[in-house]
Design an enzyme around this catalytic site. Structure first.
Site, PDB file in Angstrom:
ATOM      1  N   ASP A   1       0.840  -1.200   0.000  1.00 16.37           N
ATOM      2  CA  ASP A   1       0.000   0.000   0.000  1.00 16.37           C
ATOM      3  C   ASP A   1       0.876   1.250   0.000  1.00 16.37           C
ATOM      4  O   ASP A   1       0.568   2.250  -0.624  1.00 16.37           O
ATOM      5  CB  ASP A   1      -0.875   0.044   1.269  1.00 16.37           C
TER       6      ASP A   1
ATOM      7  N   GLU B   1       3.884   1.653  -1.270  1.00 18.85           N
ATOM      8  CA  GLU B   1       4.431   1.944  -2.600  1.00 18.85           C
ATOM      9  C   GLU B   1       3.357   2.511  -3.525  1.00 18.85           C
ATOM     10  O   GLU B   1       3.609   3.404  -4.322  1.00 18.85           O
ATOM     11  CB  GLU B   1       5.008   0.663  -3.220  1.00 18.85           C
TER      12      GLU B   1
ATOM     13  N   ASP C   1       0.669   4.225  -2.580  1.00 16.49           N
ATOM     14  CA  ASP C   1       0.396   5.609  -2.176  1.00 16.49           C
ATOM     15  C   ASP C   1       1.453   6.565  -2.710  1.00 16.49           C
ATOM     16  O   ASP C   1       1.165   7.703  -3.051  1.00 16.49           O
ATOM     17  CB  ASP C   1       0.351   5.725  -0.646  1.00 16.49           C
TER      18      ASP C   1
ATOM     19  N   GLU D   1     -23.879 -19.146 -11.813  1.00 21.79           N
ATOM     20  CA  GLU D   1     -22.940 -18.309 -11.034  1.00 21.79           C
ATOM     21  C   GLU D   1     -23.559 -17.874  -9.713  1.00 21.79           C
ATOM     22  O   GLU D   1     -24.780 -17.891  -9.556  1.00 21.79           O
ATOM     23  CB  GLU D   1     -22.552 -17.082 -11.875  1.00 21.79           C
TER      24      GLU D   1
ATOM     25  N   LYS E   1     -25.137 -15.715  -6.778  1.00 25.11           N
ATOM     26  CA  LYS E   1     -25.999 -14.532  -6.741  1.00 25.11           C
ATOM     27  C   LYS E   1     -25.468 -13.612  -5.643  1.00 25.11           C
ATOM     28  O   LYS E   1     -25.543 -13.942  -4.451  1.00 25.11           O
ATOM     29  CB  LYS E   1     -27.446 -14.944  -6.450  1.00 25.11           C
TER      30      LYS E   1
ATOM     31  N   LYS F   1     -28.622 -19.259 -15.905  1.00 22.68           N
ATOM     32  CA  LYS F   1     -29.054 -18.550 -17.114  1.00 22.68           C
ATOM     33  C   LYS F   1     -28.767 -19.401 -18.335  1.00 22.68           C
ATOM     34  O   LYS F   1     -27.793 -20.162 -18.347  1.00 22.68           O
ATOM     35  CB  LYS F   1     -28.262 -17.237 -17.280  1.00 22.68           C
TER      36      LYS F   1
ATOM     37  N   LYS G   1     -32.412 -19.894  -4.684  1.00 24.46           N
ATOM     38  CA  LYS G   1     -32.067 -19.249  -3.408  1.00 24.46           C
ATOM     39  C   LYS G   1     -31.692 -20.296  -2.368  1.00 24.46           C
ATOM     40  O   LYS G   1     -32.380 -21.302  -2.223  1.00 24.46           O
ATOM     41  CB  LYS G   1     -33.259 -18.424  -2.895  1.00 24.46           C
TER      42      LYS G   1
ATOM     43  N   CYS H   1     -34.932   9.846  27.055  1.00 21.28           N
ATOM     44  CA  CYS H   1     -34.008   8.728  27.267  1.00 21.28           C
ATOM     45  C   CYS H   1     -34.664   7.731  28.229  1.00 21.28           C
ATOM     46  O   CYS H   1     -35.128   8.131  29.303  1.00 21.28           O
ATOM     47  CB  CYS H   1     -32.694   9.252  27.846  1.00 21.28           C
TER      48      CYS H   1
ATOM     49  N   CYS I   1     -32.478   7.949  31.742  1.00 16.85           N
ATOM     50  CA  CYS I   1     -32.393   9.133  32.620  1.00 16.85           C
ATOM     51  C   CYS I   1     -33.493  10.161  32.365  1.00 16.85           C
ATOM     52  O   CYS I   1     -33.616  11.132  33.101  1.00 16.85           O
ATOM     53  CB  CYS I   1     -31.026   9.790  32.481  1.00 16.85           C
TER      54      CYS I   1
HETATM   55  S1  IVH Z   1     -28.297 -11.656 -13.817  1.00 18.34           S
HETATM   56  C1  IVH Z   1     -32.487  -9.936 -15.543  1.00 18.34           C
HETATM   57  N1  IVH Z   1     -26.513 -12.488 -12.166  1.00 18.34           N
HETATM   58  O1  IVH Z   1     -30.147 -10.178  -8.488  1.00 18.34           O
HETATM   59  C2  IVH Z   1     -31.572  -9.836 -14.440  1.00 18.34           C
HETATM   60  N2  IVH Z   1     -28.160 -11.002 -11.342  1.00 18.34           N
HETATM   61  O2  IVH Z   1     -32.944 -10.782  -8.055  1.00 18.34           O
HETATM   62  C3  IVH Z   1     -30.297 -10.448 -14.834  1.00 18.34           C
HETATM   63  N3  IVH Z   1     -27.850 -10.391  -8.990  1.00 18.34           N
HETATM   64  O3  IVH Z   1     -31.268  -7.172  -9.720  1.00 18.34           O
HETATM   65  C4  IVH Z   1     -29.411 -10.377 -13.710  1.00 18.34           C
HETATM   66  N4  IVH Z   1     -26.062 -11.613  -8.653  1.00 18.34           N
HETATM   67  O4  IVH Z   1     -28.748  -7.303  -9.583  1.00 18.34           O
HETATM   68  C5  IVH Z   1     -27.592 -11.726 -12.319  1.00 18.34           C
HETATM   69  N5  IVH Z   1     -24.835 -13.309 -10.831  1.00 18.34           N
HETATM   70  C6  IVH Z   1     -25.895 -12.543 -10.977  1.00 18.34           C
HETATM   71  C7  IVH Z   1     -26.430 -11.790  -9.922  1.00 18.34           C
HETATM   72  C8  IVH Z   1     -27.559 -11.024 -10.141  1.00 18.34           C
HETATM   73  C9  IVH Z   1     -26.917 -10.766  -8.115  1.00 18.34           C
HETATM   74  C10 IVH Z   1     -28.973  -9.479  -8.713  1.00 18.34           C
HETATM   75  C11 IVH Z   1     -29.294  -8.559  -9.853  1.00 18.34           C
HETATM   76  C12 IVH Z   1     -30.799  -8.465  -9.898  1.00 18.34           C
HETATM   77  C13 IVH Z   1     -31.213  -9.306  -8.748  1.00 18.34           C
HETATM   78  C14 IVH Z   1     -32.463 -10.057  -9.121  1.00 18.34           C
END
Ligand code: IVH
Length: 677
Positions: A38, A40, A42, A118, A120, A298, A322, A416, A419
Site C-alpha cells: 500500500d 508503494e 500511495d 454463477e 448470486k 441462465k 435461493k 431517554c 435518565c
Molecule cells: S443476472 C435480468 N446475475 O439479483 C436480471 N443477477 O434478483 C439479470 N444479482 O437485480 C441479472 N447476482 O442485480 C444476475 N450473478 C448474478 C447476480 C444477479 C446478483 C442481482 C441482480 C438483480 C437481482 C435479481
C-alpha cells in the site's frame, strides 16, 4: 526546444504513473493479487497528484486522480434505463429447477440448451455506460425502468476502469453497458463497522446495507473511502461489431477490457450438472469473501434467450436458486431501547423464544429507527428472523398476512429510557441519542469502555462489576474508580479479599498507561484508537490537547474538521473538565513520549520471518525490535508463520510465503508500522 523536451518528459512521466496505478488497481481490486505494498502504491499516487497539480494542463478525465470529485450531490437525478433492469424469479428446490427447464423447453428443446451458473451476489445492482470506451454514466436499478444517477459515486470504485483499454486488438464498442452488483467484502464490512463504532457513529446491519449506504452518499469523497467492489454479471445496450454469441463470450470480452467480472461462473451442459453446482456452492458459500444468497442459472446462448423471451418483470431464460437461510418465524413481543456509551439509542427486539439454526434466540437487533421504518415492523408482528454466520440474529421481514389490528407502532423515544433527558437527533445522522453525559446508562457503558483491554486495560472491571458499582452509588463518573477503597469493594457481593485486591491493583496499574490509551478510553466521539495515538504522540500531553485550537488539531492528517470539533467540544464540557481534574488528583498519567509508544505490542504472539537485505537496519536489529514488540522470530517459513518482512533480493522464503498465502510486509511498510506505533 529545450522547454518542449522537458514538458514531453513530464507528460510521459505522468502517463507512465497513470499506467502503473491502473495496473496495480487491476491487480488489487480485480484479481485480488497485489504486487506492491500500500505504501508503494500511495507513493505513486502522490507523485502523480503532485505532478498534475503543477501541470494541470496535463490532467485528463481518465486519470486515477479524477475518480473523486469535490462536488457534493444535491439529489440523485433520475435516469431512464436503456432496457429495463429486470428482476429474477426465485426457486427454492431442485424440483423447481426441473420445472423451470420444462417450461423453457417449450421454446427451445432442452438438449440444445447450455447453462451458465454463477453465485448470486448480495449487493445492489448497478448499470454503467461506456461511450466510445469512456466511463460515462452509472445508475442504480431504481424501479427497474428508471434508476438514480450515481455516476460520481460509482466512479470512485477503483476496480471499475475509467477507460476500456485492451492490449488485444479489439475495436472499442461505441456503446457498452455493463450491469452488475456493488458489494462489500465481509472483512471490509467488519472493519468499517468497527471504525464507525469507534467514532461513535451508527454502524450498518450487514455488508449489503453498508454497500448501499456507501454508494448512496451525497458526498462522493465519503464513498471513495468506503471499500466498495463491483462485479459485472449482465449487460444492457451494446453497440459493437463484435459478434457475441454467448453470455460466456460477453464475460470474456469484459475481462479483456479489464472489467471486474463475476467470479466462479460455470458452463453446464445438463440440468443435473446445474443442480450439482448449485448444491456445491450452497455448502461452501461461507468460504467466499462476500455474501451470496443463491445461484443464478441462465441460458448461455444469446439467440435462445431471445426465443425464450421475458415476462414483464423477469427474463424467462434465467432463474435464481435461493439458498435456504437460517431463518425462523416468531413474534416480536417488545422493543427495548439500549443506551450506549455515546448516548446512541439502539432498538432491540424481544422475541418469543424460537429455535433458529440450532440455537434458541429471544433477542434480535433492529439496528436503528431507519431499519424499523424500512421493515415496517410493529410490536406484535409475526416476523422472520435470520442468523447469518455467528452474528446477532436480525429481523429480516414482517409477515403482513398475519397482521391483526392489534399491532403497535414502535415509537421513537422522546425521552431517554434511562435518565429521562430529551432525546436529540443531529442533522445528517441516523442515530437518536441521549445528550446527558451523566445518564447512568452512559456512565456504565463509558466506564466499561474506559476499562477495556484496548483502552486502560483494567482486568476485573467488566460490565457486571461496573453495573454493581453504579447501582450502589460507589461510582458516578469514570474518575470515581480511582478513589474506590478496599472497604467499599468488600461490601459488594462476591468481593472477597483476593478479588478486591486484584481489582485495586489493576486500577492502580492503569494509572501508568500512556496518554494514547487514556485518550481513547475517555470515549471522545469520532476519536478511535489510531487517532488517539496520533494525537498523543503529536501533542505529548493532555493539557496540550485541551488547549489546542481546532485548526491546530487538524494539523494531524487523520484529524478532520468533524473530529477536531468533537474534541474541542468534549474538553470544553464542564463535566469532562471535572473528570480530568479528578484523574489528575488520582495521579493518572497524562503524558506520552515517542519511546513510550513502543510499549505497544504490535507483534504480540506473532512469528515473524525476515528475508532479503534490509536497507534501514541490520537483520539483528530488526529481529530485536520485533521481539521487543512481542514477536518470536524464525528463519523458516511455515504455515505457522504470521508475517514475512521482505527486503532487497529476497530468497526462497519470499516465494514460499506467497505460496502459503502468508502476510508479506515490504521494508517501507515495516518501517512505517514500527514508527507509527
Ligand atoms: S443476472 C435480468 N446475475 O439479483 C436480471 N443477477 O434478483 C439479470 N444479482 O437485480 C441479472 N447476482 O442485480 C444476475 N450473478 C448474478 C447476480 C444477479 C446478483 C442481482 C441482480 C438483480 C437481482 C435479481
Amino acid at each position: 526546444m529545450k522547454m518542449k523536451d522537458t514538458r514531453n518528459k513530464i507528460f510521459s512521466k505522468i502517463e507512465d504513473l497513470r499506467k502503473k496505478i491502473k495496473y496495480h488497481d487491476y491487480l488489487y481490486y480485480v484479481l485480488n493479487q497485489p504486487e506492491i505494498s500500500d505504501y508503494e502504491y500511495d507513493k505513486l499516487y502522490k507523485e502523480l497528484k503532485e505532478l498534475e497539480e503543477k501541470y494541470p494542463e496535463f490532467i485528463t478525465a481518465d486519470s486515477p486522480t479524477q475518480r473523486v470529485c469535490g462536488e457534493v450531490i444535491k439529489e440523485f437525478k433520475p435516469i431512464k434505463h436503456t432496457f429495463p433492469m429486470l428482476s429474477l424469479d426465485n426457486t427454492y428446490s431442485e424440483q423447481e429447477i426441473y420445472d423451470w427447464l420444462e417450461k423453457i423447453s417449450k421454446f427451445v428443446p432442452a438438449k440444445n440448451l447450455e447453462f451458465i451458473v454463477e453465485p448470486k451476489l448480495d449487493g445492489l445492482s448497478c448499470t454503467i455506460h461506456y461511450i466510445d470506451g469512456k466511463f460515462h454514466t452509472a445508475a442504480t436499478r431504481g424501479d427497474g425502468e428508471t434508476g438514480e444517477d450515481v455516476t460520481l459515486n460509482v466512479k470512485t470504485i477503483k476496480s471499475i476502469p475509467l477507460v476500456l483499454e485492451t492490449k488485444y486488438k479489439i475495436k472499442i464498442p461505441k456503446f457498452f453497458e455493463v450491469r452488475g452488483e456493488v458489494i462489500m467484502f465481509k472483512v471490509d464490512f467488519e472493519k468499517l463497522n468497527k471504525e464507525l463504532s469507534n467514532k461513535g457513529q451508527q454502524t450498518f446491519a450487514n455488508p449489503r446495507n453498508a454497500a448501499s449506504g456507501s454508494l448512496r452518499q451525497k458526498n462522493p469523497k465519503i464513498t471513495a473511502q468506503r471499500p466498495l467492489r463491483f462485479y459485472v454479471h449482465s449487460y444492457g445496450k451494446i453497440e459493437t461489431d463484435i459478434d457475441i454469441k454467448t453470455d460466456e463470450e460477453f464475460l470474456e470480452l469484459c475481462k479483456k477490457f479489464s472489467l471486474p467480472v463475476i467470479q466462479n461462473y460455470k458452463i453446464c451442459e445438463t440440468i443435473d450438472e446445474v443442480i450439482k453446482y448449485c448444491l456445491e456452492w450452497q455448502n461452501k458459500r461461507d468460504s467466499l469473501e462476500y455474501d451470496i444468497d443463491g445461484m443464478v442459472i441462465k441460458v448461455n446462448q444469446l439467440k435462445y434467450r431471445q426465443q425464450i423471451g421475458n415476462t414483464l418483470k423477469a427474463p424467462r431464460w434465467a432463474i435464481a436458486y435461493k439458498f435456504p437461510a437460517k431463518q425462523a418465524t416468531t413474534i416480536l413481543k417488545n422493543v427495548i431501547m439500549q443506551v450506549g456509551r455515546t448516548g446512541i439509542i439502539t432498538p432491540v427486539a424481544e422475541l418469543q423464544p424460537i429455535e433458529c439454526g440450532g440455537v434458541i434466540i429471544s433477542r434480535a437487533t433492529l439496528h436503528n429507527f431507519d431499519e424499523i421504518k424500512r421493515l415496517g415492523v410493529k410490536i406484535g408482528d409475526t416476523v422472520v428472523v435470520e442468523r447469518a454466520g455467528e452474528v446477532i440474529p436480525k429481523i429480516v421481514k414482517v409477515i403482513e398476512s398475519k397482521r391483526t389490528s392489534k399491532e403497535k407502532e414502535i415509537e421513537i423515544p422522546k425521552k431517554c429510557p434511562v435518565c429521562g433527558s430529551n432525546v436529540v437527533k443531529e442533522e445528517n445522522e441516523v442515530a437518536y441519542r441521549c445528550p446527558n453525559p451523566s445518564c447512568p446508562a452512559q456512565i456504565i457503558n463509558s466506564i466499561v469502555h474506559f476499562a477495556k483491554r484496548e483502552a486502560m486495560d483494567i482486568e476485573g472491571l467488566g460490565e457486571s462489576v461496573v453495573e454493581l458499582l453504579v447501582e450502589k452509588n460507589l461510582v458516578k463518573k469514570i474518575s470515581d474508580i480511582y478513589f474506590l477503597t478496599k472497604q467499599q469493594l468488600l461490601t459488594l457481593p462476591l468481593f472477597k479479599e483476593k478479588k478486591t485486591n486484584n481489582l485495586l491493583s489493576a486500577i492502580e496499574k492503569s494509572k501508568q498507561k500512556p496518554l494514547s490509551k487514556l485518550l481513547y478510553a475517555l470515549g471522545i466521539r469520532h476519536v478511535g484508537e489510531k487517532a488517539a495515538e496520533l494525537l498523543a504522540e503529536h501533542f505529548g500531553s493532555l493539557d496540550n490537547i485541551m488547549q489546542a485550537t481546532e485548526s491546530e488539531l487538524q494539523r494531524i492528517s487523520e484529524v478532520g474538521p468533524v473530529m477536531a470539533k468533537s474534541i474541542k467540544e468534549f474538553f470544553e464540557n464542564r463535566y469532562t473538565i471535572e473528570i480530568i481534574n479528578e484523574l489528575k488528583k488520582a495521579n493518572v498519567n497524562m503524558t506520552q513520549t515517542k519511546a513510550e509508544n513502543k510499549e505497544k505490542q504490535i507483534f504480540k504472539n506473532m512469528t515473524v520471518v525476515f528475508t532479503g537485505e534490509l536497507e534501514s537496519m541490520t537483520r539483528n536489529k530488526a529481529e530485536e525490535l520485533v521481539k521487543q514488540m512481542g514477536a518470536k522470530t524464525s528463519s523458516f517459513v511455515s504455515k505457522s508463520t504470521s508475517l514475512v518482512v521482505v527486503g532487497k533480493n529476497p530468497g526462497s522464503k519470499y516465494q514460499k510465503a506467497k505460496q502459503l498465502g502468508i502476510k508479506i510486509l515490504y521494508e517501507e511498510d515495516f518501517l512505517k508500522m514500527i514508527s507509527e506505533k
